[in-house]
Design an enzyme around this catalytic site. Sequence first.
Site, PDB file in Angstrom:
ATOM      1  N   CYS A  94     -87.523   8.102  33.022  1.00 31.52           N
ATOM      2  CA  CYS A  94     -86.299   8.840  32.689  1.00 31.52           C
ATOM      3  C   CYS A  94     -85.075   8.343  33.478  1.00 31.52           C
ATOM      4  CB  CYS A  94     -86.544  10.332  32.843  1.00 31.52           C
ATOM      5  SG  CYS A  94     -85.511  11.311  31.760  1.00 31.52           S
ATOM      6  N   HIS A 192     -92.273  12.317  30.776  1.00 39.41           N
ATOM      7  CA  HIS A 192     -92.716  13.065  31.951  1.00 39.41           C
ATOM      8  C   HIS A 192     -94.093  13.616  31.595  1.00 39.41           C
ATOM      9  CE1 HIS A 192     -88.819  13.065  33.980  1.00 39.41           C
ATOM     10  NE2 HIS A 192     -88.251  13.364  32.845  1.00 39.41           N
TER      11      HIS A 192
HETATM   12  N1  GLN Z   1     -79.872  12.193  33.926  1.00 35.56           N
HETATM   13  C1  GLN Z   1     -80.583  11.502  32.880  1.00 35.56           C
HETATM   14  C2  GLN Z   1     -80.293  12.071  31.489  1.00 35.56           C
HETATM   15  O1  GLN Z   1     -80.070  13.262  31.330  1.00 35.56           O
HETATM   16  C3  GLN Z   1     -82.069  11.496  33.150  1.00 35.56           C
HETATM   17  C4  GLN Z   1     -82.673  12.867  33.087  1.00 35.56           C
HETATM   18  C5  GLN Z   1     -84.090  12.911  33.616  1.00 35.56           C
HETATM   19  O2  GLN Z   1     -84.474  12.085  34.428  1.00 35.56           O
HETATM   20  N2  GLN Z   1     -84.844  13.919  33.192  1.00 35.56           N
HETATM   21  O3  GLN Z   1     -80.311  11.311  30.541  1.00 35.56           O
END
Ligand code: GLN
Length: 237
Positions: A94, A192
Amino acid sequence: MSTSILRLAWIYPDLLSTYGDRGNLLVLAHRAESRQILTDSLLVRSDQAVPREADVYLVGGGEDGPQALAAEKLIADGALAQAADNGKVIFSVCAGYQIMGTSFVASGNKHAGLGLLDMTSDRGPSRAVGELAGAVHPQLGLESLTGFENHGGRTYLGNETAALVPQVSHGIGNDETTEGAWRGKVVGTYLHGPALARNPQLADLLLAWATGTELAPFDETWTSQLRAERLAALAHH
Ligand code: GLN
């Protein structure tokens, strides 16, 4: 591996550690130790230098602010770029995944990434939240990937980087078509879950890359139950 101990480095748990991504470290350590591969887990905080001699680097998810800070620090540190050059394994999730690209957008601003994967990320029209799944690129020879996604960014792959999942069956992934990316031994995904608990074959692929050996069989009783449960849950999405 330069020694008989497999060194797993978890990068910046103080900045990048959402949605139980630490589980990826635990899964790798457990699956390695169960095969008599000794491991050392290194927790590298953002005020520390990233070790140059680790075998596997794990970079997790995070919110926009910590993500931008982590990217700046990792670029200045230089160890991840060197690790990729040396053929070390990097598994990123992510926010960590977006950082592997050439640029990403966080809190409305464009930031430089490490450029280890040929891709860019920007903001999508809405947050992608929910189950994410799809069949894996045939070259990797893995069962379908499943996981949970929660991100506002969208990621666009360039020619030098292949998608982990060429066509998602559920969820948004990179851009509503593909999901994740890999180039050499640098892998990134929006999954995740944690991803390596839900996709044990992917965990073993990373371990095989890192050790250069074929891994002994592992008792998959619990992992296959978890997979079956999560795949069944997709029917409701
Ligand atoms: N900040 C990034 C986004 O919203 C990654 C989010 C995350 O790692 N869950 O795209």
